[in-house]
Design a protein around this motif. Structure first.
Motif, PDB file in Angstrom:
ATOM      1  N   ASP A 145       0.822  -1.209   0.000  1.00  0.00           N
ATOM      2  CA  ASP A 145       0.000   0.000   0.000  1.00  0.00           C
ATOM      3  C   ASP A 145       0.857   1.261   0.000  1.00  0.00           C
ATOM      4  OD1 ASP A 145       0.965  -0.549   2.518  1.00  0.00           O
ATOM      5  OD2 ASP A 145      -0.906  -0.113   3.576  1.00  0.00           O
ATOM      6  N   GLN A 148       2.324   1.667  -3.538  1.00  0.00           N
ATOM      7  CA  GLN A 148       1.272   2.048  -4.476  1.00  0.00           C
ATOM      8  C   GLN A 148       0.974   3.541  -4.370  1.00  0.00           C
ATOM      9  OE1 GLN A 148      -2.952   1.246  -3.707  1.00  0.00           O
ATOM     10  NE2 GLN A 148      -3.031   0.163  -5.665  1.00  0.00           N
ATOM     11  N   GLU A 149       0.802   4.022  -3.153  1.00  0.00           N
ATOM     12  CA  GLU A 149       0.502   5.442  -2.969  1.00  0.00           C
ATOM     13  C   GLU A 149       1.644   6.305  -3.487  1.00  0.00           C
ATOM     14  OE1 GLU A 149      -0.687   8.646   0.570  1.00  0.00           O
ATOM     15  OE2 GLU A 149      -0.711   6.483   0.979  1.00  0.00           O
ATOM     16  N   SER A 150       2.878   5.871  -3.246  1.00  0.00           N
ATOM     17  CA  SER A 150       4.038   6.621  -3.729  1.00  0.00           C
ATOM     18  C   SER A 150       4.037   6.715  -5.248  1.00  0.00           C
ATOM     19  CB  SER A 150       5.323   5.942  -3.244  1.00  0.00           C
ATOM     20  OG  SER A 150       6.457   6.552  -3.812  1.00  0.00           O
ATOM     21  N   PHE A 152       1.394   6.449  -7.240  1.00  0.00           N
ATOM     22  CA  PHE A 152       0.280   7.291  -7.652  1.00  0.00           C
ATOM     23  C   PHE A 152       0.652   8.764  -7.562  1.00  0.00           C
ATOM     24  CE2 PHE A 152      -3.528   4.229  -6.779  1.00  0.00           C
ATOM     25  CZ  PHE A 152      -3.111   3.457  -7.844  1.00  0.00           C
ATOM     26  N   ARG A 153       1.282   9.143  -6.471  1.00  0.00           N
ATOM     27  CA  ARG A 153       1.677  10.555  -6.302  1.00  0.00           C
ATOM     28  C   ARG A 153       2.718  10.951  -7.347  1.00  0.00           C
ATOM     29  NH1 ARG A 153      -0.769  12.541  -2.009  1.00  0.00           N
ATOM     30  NH2 ARG A 153      -1.415  11.136  -0.319  1.00  0.00           N
ATOM     31  N   VAL A 170      -7.387   5.960  -8.469  1.00  0.00           N
ATOM     32  CA  VAL A 170      -7.296   6.790  -7.264  1.00  0.00           C
ATOM     33  C   VAL A 170      -8.161   6.213  -6.147  1.00  0.00           C
ATOM     34  CG1 VAL A 170      -7.709   9.078  -6.322  1.00  0.00           C
ATOM     35  CG2 VAL A 170      -6.770   8.852  -8.632  1.00  0.00           C
ATOM     36  N   ILE A 173      -7.048   3.298  -3.580  1.00  0.00           N
ATOM     37  CA  ILE A 173      -6.373   3.544  -2.299  1.00  0.00           C
ATOM     38  C   ILE A 173      -7.368   3.443  -1.154  1.00  0.00           C
ATOM     39  CG2 ILE A 173      -5.232   5.320  -0.906  1.00  0.00           C
ATOM     40  CD1 ILE A 173      -3.765   6.245  -3.332  1.00  0.00           C
ATOM     41  N   THR A 174      -8.551   4.008  -1.351  1.00  0.00           N
ATOM     42  CA  THR A 174      -9.558   3.991  -0.282  1.00  0.00           C
ATOM     43  C   THR A 174     -10.253   2.637  -0.177  1.00  0.00           C
ATOM     44  OG1 THR A 174     -11.348   4.771  -1.733  1.00  0.00           O
ATOM     45  CG2 THR A 174      -9.968   6.450  -0.689  1.00  0.00           C
ATOM     46  N   TRP A 176      -8.578  -0.416  -0.506  1.00  0.00           N
ATOM     47  CA  TRP A 176      -7.482  -1.390  -0.471  1.00  0.00           C
ATOM     48  C   TRP A 176      -7.952  -2.742   0.071  1.00  0.00           C
ATOM     49  CZ3 TRP A 176      -2.485  -1.572  -2.132  1.00  0.00           C
ATOM     50  CH2 TRP A 176      -1.689  -2.601  -1.631  1.00  0.00           C
TER      51      TRP A 176
END
Length: 268
Positions: A145, A148-150, A152-153, A170, A173-174, A176
Motif C-alpha cells: 500500500d 502504491q501510494e508513492s 500514484f503521487r 485513485v 487507495i480507499t 485497499w
C-alpha cells in the motif's frame, strides 16, 4: 538490483523471447499471457518489456476499453474470445476477463449473480482453452500500500504519466481492503492446476520484470529454431531512373536544426 545488471539480464531475456516467438510461429503454438494485479503494481511496464522486441503481428497486446451497451448484453466471455490467438500468435492481456473479479466486483459494476456466475464459469472456460492446446499463463502483480501510494503521487506530478491515473485507480487507495478480499476470493475459485496463478512481487519493478519474464520463458516449452540466413542482394545497376527535384515535394520542417541551433546558442 543495479541498473547495469538489470539492463544486461533484461536484454538476455528479451533475446530469448525473440527465440520463443520464432518457435511459436514455426510450430503454430498459441500463447495467452494474462497480466493482472494491483493498480500501480507494474503490469504495464512489464508488458512493455516483454513486447519490446517482438513482432507486433505475432505478439499482440490486448487492452479492452469499457464494455459497450451491446457487450453488456452478451455472454461475459464473448467479448474476450475474439482476441484469443490463432496458430503462431502470442496475446498479452493487459487486464482480462478478471476485471469482473476485481474492479467490477469492488466498484459495483456487476450484479451478485453475474459475479458468482463468473467465479463458477471461469475455471470451466480456462480448462476449455488449455484442453484445446492454448498455453495460458496468469500473473498477479502485487504491491504494498505504501509503494502504491508513492507511485500514484509520482504519476500525478508527472505530466507524461498522469494519463495512467484513472478515477478508479485513485479510488483503489480507499478500497485497499475491498480489493484484497476480492483478490483472495478470486484465487480460491480460479487458481486451478491447469492454469495456476503466479504471483509477482512488484515493489521492486526491476526484479519484478526479470522474475516474470524468466518464469514465462521457463513455462513455454520452446526450442531454438534454425532460421535461414538473410542474404542481402546486390543492388542492380541503374536503369536510368532520375529522382524528381526535391522542391516538388513538401517535407517536414527541420525541427532538429532548430534544436541544434538553440543548443549551440545556449552553450556558448
Amino acid at each position: 538490483m543495479s541498473k547495469s545488471l538489470y539492463e544486461s539480464e533484461l536484454k538476455r531475456l528479451q533475446a530469448q523471447l525473440v527465440e520463443m516467438q520464432a518457435w511459436v510461429q514455426a510450430t503454430g503454438a498459441r500463447v495467452v499471457v494474462i497480466f493482472e494485479g494491483r493498480d500501480g503494481a507494474g503490469k504495464g511496464s512489464a508488458i512493455k518489456r516483454v513486447a519490446e522486441y517482438l513482432n507486433p503481428r505475432v505478439a499482440r497486446i490486448v487492452a479492452l476499453p469499457t464494455p459497450s451497451a451491446r457487450d453488456k448484453t452478451r455472454w461475459y466471455f464473448q467479448r474476450y474470445v475474439p482476441h484469443l490467438p490463432a496458430a503462431g500468435e502470442i496475446v498479452l492481456m493487459d487486464r482480462s476477463w478478471y476485471n469482473r473479479a476485481g474492479v467490477e466486483r469492488v466498484m459495483g459494476y456487476c450484479t451478485n449473480d453475474e459475479y458468482h456466475r463468473f467465479l463458477h464459469q471461469t475455471p470451466i472456460f480456462e480448462r476449455m482453452l488449455v484442453e484445446d492446446g492454448i498455453i495460458l499463463l496468469k500473473y498477479w502483480f502485487s504491491v504494498s500500500d505504501v509503494e502504491q501510494e508513492s507511485r500514484f503521487r509520482s504519476r500525478g506530478n508527472d505530466p507524461m504519466r498522469r494519463w495512467k491515473l484513472s478515477p478508479n485507480d485513485v479510488l483503489s487507495i480507499t478500497k485497499w481492503e475491498d480489493y484484497s478480499r476480492a483478490k483472495d476470493t478470486m484465487l480460491v475459485h480460479t487458481d486451478i492446476p491447469e492454469a495456476p496463478w503466479i504471483g509477482v512481487d512488484g515493489d521492486d519493478k526491476r526484479r519484478a520484470r526479470i522474475n516474470m519474464i524468466a518464469h514465462l520463458l521457463a513455462r513455454v516449452p520452446y526450442q531454438l529454431m534454425e532460421r535461414e540466413a538473410v542474404v542481402i542482394p546486390e543492388r542492380p545497376r541503374s536503369g536510368g531512373y532520375e529522382r524528381p527535384p526535391r522542391d516538388e515535394m513538401t517535407f517536414v520542417p527541420d525541427h532538429a536544426a532548430e534544436v541544434e541551433h538553440r543548443h549551440k546558442k545556449h552553450s556558448k
